[in-house]
Motif scaffolding. Structure first.
Motif, PDB file in Angstrom:
ATOM      1  N   ALA A 131      13.885  -0.037   0.141  1.00 60.49           N
ATOM      2  CA  ALA A 131      12.618   0.688   0.029  1.00 60.49           C
ATOM      3  C   ALA A 131      11.699   0.012  -0.986  1.00 60.49           C
ATOM      4  O   ALA A 131      10.490  -0.136  -0.750  1.00 60.49           O
ATOM      5  CB  ALA A 131      12.871   2.139  -0.371  1.00 60.49           C
ATOM      6  N   MET A 132      12.244  -0.410  -2.121  1.00 60.09           N
ATOM      7  CA  MET A 132      11.447  -1.099  -3.127  1.00 60.09           C
ATOM      8  C   MET A 132      10.884  -2.399  -2.568  1.00 60.09           C
ATOM      9  O   MET A 132       9.719  -2.756  -2.841  1.00 60.09           O
ATOM     10  CB  MET A 132      12.304  -1.382  -4.366  1.00 60.09           C
ATOM     11  CG  MET A 132      12.772  -0.151  -5.117  1.00 60.09           C
ATOM     12  SD  MET A 132      11.434   0.684  -5.991  1.00 60.09           S
ATOM     13  CE  MET A 132      11.025  -0.539  -7.223  1.00 60.09           C
ATOM     14  N   ALA A 133      11.674  -3.107  -1.772  1.00 59.16           N
ATOM     15  CA  ALA A 133      11.210  -4.358  -1.182  1.00 59.16           C
ATOM     16  C   ALA A 133      10.048  -4.104  -0.222  1.00 59.16           C
ATOM     17  O   ALA A 133       9.082  -4.883  -0.161  1.00 59.16           O
ATOM     18  CB  ALA A 133      12.366  -5.052  -0.465  1.00 59.16           C
ATOM     19  N   ILE A 134      10.124  -3.020   0.523  1.00 61.61           N
ATOM     20  CA  ILE A 134       9.015  -2.665   1.412  1.00 61.61           C
ATOM     21  C   ILE A 134       7.785  -2.315   0.590  1.00 61.61           C
ATOM     22  O   ILE A 134       6.655  -2.672   0.959  1.00 61.61           O
ATOM     23  CB  ILE A 134       9.434  -1.507   2.338  1.00 61.61           C
ATOM     24  CG1 ILE A 134      10.420  -2.014   3.389  1.00 61.61           C
ATOM     25  CG2 ILE A 134       8.216  -0.870   3.010  1.00 61.61           C
ATOM     26  CD1 ILE A 134      10.959  -0.941   4.303  1.00 61.61           C
ATOM     27  N   GLY A 135       7.977  -1.631  -0.531  1.00 57.98           N
ATOM     28  CA  GLY A 135       6.855  -1.341  -1.410  1.00 57.98           C
ATOM     29  C   GLY A 135       6.172  -2.608  -1.887  1.00 57.98           C
ATOM     30  O   GLY A 135       4.932  -2.684  -1.929  1.00 57.98           O
ATOM     31  N   GLU A 136       6.947  -3.620  -2.229  1.00 57.04           N
ATOM     32  CA  GLU A 136       6.372  -4.896  -2.663  1.00 57.04           C
ATOM     33  C   GLU A 136       5.598  -5.553  -1.528  1.00 57.04           C
ATOM     34  O   GLU A 136       4.519  -6.133  -1.752  1.00 57.04           O
ATOM     35  CB  GLU A 136       7.484  -5.827  -3.152  1.00 57.04           C
ATOM     36  CG  GLU A 136       8.245  -5.329  -4.372  1.00 57.04           C
ATOM     37  CD  GLU A 136       7.414  -5.395  -5.647  1.00 57.04           C
ATOM     38  OE1 GLU A 136       6.307  -5.971  -5.614  1.00 57.04           O
ATOM     39  OE2 GLU A 136       7.881  -4.859  -6.679  1.00 57.04           O
ATOM     40  N   ARG A 137       6.122  -5.477  -0.322  1.00 55.43           N
ATOM     41  CA  ARG A 137       5.403  -6.038   0.834  1.00 55.43           C
ATOM     42  C   ARG A 137       4.065  -5.338   1.043  1.00 55.43           C
ATOM     43  O   ARG A 137       3.031  -5.972   1.296  1.00 55.43           O
ATOM     44  CB  ARG A 137       6.258  -5.915   2.101  1.00 55.43           C
ATOM     45  CG  ARG A 137       7.467  -6.824   2.138  1.00 55.43           C
ATOM     46  CD  ARG A 137       8.388  -6.483   3.300  1.00 55.43           C
ATOM     47  NE  ARG A 137       7.732  -6.647   4.594  1.00 55.43           N
ATOM     48  CZ  ARG A 137       8.298  -6.309   5.763  1.00 55.43           C
ATOM     49  NH1 ARG A 137       9.507  -5.759   5.775  1.00 55.43           N
ATOM     50  NH2 ARG A 137       7.655  -6.503   6.891  1.00 55.43           N
ATOM     51  N   LEU A 138       4.072  -4.018   0.932  1.00 51.94           N
ATOM     52  CA  LEU A 138       2.832  -3.267   1.117  1.00 51.94           C
ATOM     53  C   LEU A 138       1.842  -3.529  -0.007  1.00 51.94           C
ATOM     54  O   LEU A 138       0.632  -3.618   0.228  1.00 51.94           O
ATOM     55  CB  LEU A 138       3.141  -1.768   1.219  1.00 51.94           C
ATOM     56  CG  LEU A 138       3.777  -1.314   2.523  1.00 51.94           C
ATOM     57  CD1 LEU A 138       4.226   0.144   2.416  1.00 51.94           C
ATOM     58  CD2 LEU A 138       2.808  -1.470   3.686  1.00 51.94           C
ATOM     59  N   ALA A 139       2.350  -3.649  -1.227  1.00 48.90           N
ATOM     60  CA  ALA A 139       1.463  -3.968  -2.347  1.00 48.90           C
ATOM     61  C   ALA A 139       0.785  -5.309  -2.136  1.00 48.90           C
ATOM     62  O   ALA A 139      -0.411  -5.476  -2.418  1.00 48.90           O
ATOM     63  CB  ALA A 139       2.263  -3.973  -3.651  1.00 48.90           C
ATOM     64  N   GLU A 140       1.530  -6.263  -1.616  1.00 51.70           N
ATOM     65  CA  GLU A 140       0.955  -7.580  -1.327  1.00 51.70           C
ATOM     66  C   GLU A 140      -0.108  -7.492  -0.249  1.00 51.70           C
ATOM     67  O   GLU A 140      -1.183  -8.088  -0.362  1.00 51.70           O
ATOM     68  CB  GLU A 140       2.075  -8.536  -0.909  1.00 51.70           C
ATOM     69  CG  GLU A 140       1.617  -9.965  -0.660  1.00 51.70           C
ATOM     70  CD  GLU A 140       2.774 -10.879  -0.295  1.00 51.70           C
ATOM     71  OE1 GLU A 140       2.517 -11.965   0.246  1.00 51.70           O
ATOM     72  OE2 GLU A 140       3.934 -10.508  -0.547  1.00 51.70           O
ATOM     73  N   GLU A 144      -4.027  -8.415  -0.993  1.00 55.87           N
ATOM     74  CA  GLU A 144      -4.439  -9.699  -0.428  1.00 55.87           C
ATOM     75  C   GLU A 144      -5.322  -9.571   0.806  1.00 55.87           C
ATOM     76  O   GLU A 144      -5.871 -10.574   1.268  1.00 55.87           O
ATOM     77  CB  GLU A 144      -3.205 -10.543  -0.086  1.00 55.87           C
ATOM     78  CG  GLU A 144      -2.427 -10.990  -1.319  1.00 55.87           C
ATOM     79  CD  GLU A 144      -1.303 -11.943  -0.988  1.00 55.87           C
ATOM     80  OE1 GLU A 144      -1.085 -12.212   0.216  1.00 55.87           O
ATOM     81  OE2 GLU A 144      -0.640 -12.423  -1.932  1.00 55.87           O
ATOM     82  N   THR A 145      -5.457  -8.391   1.367  1.00 60.19           N
ATOM     83  CA  THR A 145      -6.314  -8.219   2.547  1.00 60.19           C
ATOM     84  C   THR A 145      -7.593  -7.516   2.150  1.00 60.19           C
ATOM     85  O   THR A 145      -7.604  -6.668   1.264  1.00 60.19           O
ATOM     86  CB  THR A 145      -5.599  -7.399   3.638  1.00 60.19           C
ATOM     87  OG1 THR A 145      -5.239  -6.107   3.111  1.00 60.19           O
ATOM     88  CG2 THR A 145      -4.346  -8.105   4.111  1.00 60.19           C
TER      89      THR A 145
END
Length: 342
Positions: A131-140, A144-145
């Motif tokens: 879940a934390m890894a998905i949070g990092e993906r979403l934060a990116e 960045e968009t």
């Protein structure tokens, strides 16, 4: 109890059942069984067995919470079928890794929320780390968009869903960077709708902000209220009274939870828990009355509600009777949440 006779669906619902299958949370059996249980309707073993059989029968096509595997896994775990839920989560991993959808409906926000929930429920550090890894993906993705004027907005398909996920990650970690990301994500959605206290975001041509739970002010108000509870100076704070008043609108063409009156009623019922003024109390009474007097019909001797665009009767969570039941239960003083994780 009538024995299930069909394999493609358990309850009548929206036509999305025919493309998404009959198991998913929004339009299929999972959402209905969960709603019945949390609203006081008890357990129905024959129907639960239908869902278990359907999970093995239907190919896994989508990993999302409302449209796919994670929503079904959430309900199976809630109903006590942990082994089957865990197997479904594991089978969905390749689809999750390939997903770029940020939304709560079928994307990473809903998946992340469920992984965080299951990780804490099962005391599984691996799922919490996922879940934390998905949070990092979403934060990116968020940082960045660039905002797009034609982007989907709202709780289900916009950045308000990730805002909810970031908020839960803040509660889990107490890292305030997640709280700031929640504020940023919600403000992106509000900006795309012409909201924003600085007045710098005009409404894109042809876009009209709805009052709905899925794509409008009801969803914005619920997530914004939670953010402001932790961050009183949040940029969305000045917009909350306007968003809440939008949920009091009397003219609402549909009954359903995601796009209709039930969602507005449910949102007001949740917001009223922190104190309701006279206008909110009147709106709650009006929505409850009109759900029955204006939208309801009778089917087999019981109340039923037309679904999306009032084209057919629906019993599902997103568009039909299950969602109405959830909203009416909360408006009547019942416990629990309007949506999972909300």
């Amino acid at each position: 109890m009538k024995k299930p006779e069909r394999q493609d669906r358990l309850f009548p619902g929206d036509i999305e059942q025919f493309s998404l299958g009959g198991t998913c949370f929004a339009y299929g059996a999972a959402g209905v069984l969960h709603t019945i249980a949390v609203s006081g309707g008890g357990r129905h073993p024959q129907y639960e067995q239908w869902l278990l059989d359907a999970v093995h029968r239907e190919p896994l096509r989508r990993p999302g919470f409302y449209d796919g595997a994670h929503g079904v896994a959430y309900v199976l775990d809630f109903l006590g079928h942990r082994k089957e839920a865990a197997a479904l989560v594991e089978a969905a991993v390749p689809l999750v890794l390939a997903s770029r959808d940020h939304g709560l409906d079928g994307g990473l926000a809903g998946i992340g929320l469920n992984l965080l929930h299951l990780g804490r429920t099962w005391r599984d550090a691996g799922l919490a780390a996922d879940a934390m890894a998905i949070g990092e993906r979403l934060a990116e993705q968020l940082t960045e968009t660039r905002p797009r004027s034609n982007a989907a907005v709202g709780l289900l398909r916009g950045w308000t869903g990730p805002a909810l996920f970031f908020l839960r990650l803040y509660e889990y970690t107490l890292d305030r960077s997640w709280l700031r990301l929640a504020e940023q994500a919600l403000c992106r959605d509000l900006g795309n709708c012409g909201y924003g206290s600085d007045g710098s975001s005009p409404v894109p041509a042809g876009r009209r902000l709805s009052s709905s739970l899925a794509a409008g002010s009801a969803g914005f108000a619920l997530v914004g209220d939670m953010i402001v509870g932790y961050l009183p100076e949040a940029a969305c704070a000045p917009d909350l009274p306007v968003l809440e008043r939008s949920c009091q609108a009397e003219f609402v063409p549909e009954a359903g939870l995601f796009s209709g009156r039930a969602g507005m009623l449910g949102a007001l019922a949740v917001l009223a828990r922190r104190g309701a003024d006279a206008d909110t109390e009147r709106a709650l009474r009006r929505h409850r009355t009109l759900l029955v007097s204006l939208h309801a019909t009778h089917y087999l001797g019981a109340l039923a509600f037309p679904g999306s665009h009032s084209l057919r009767l629906s019993m599902d969570f997103a568009t039909g009777s299950a969602g109405v039941l959830r909203a009416m239960t909360l408006a009547g003083g019942g416990e629990g949440t309007l949506l999972p994780f909300l």
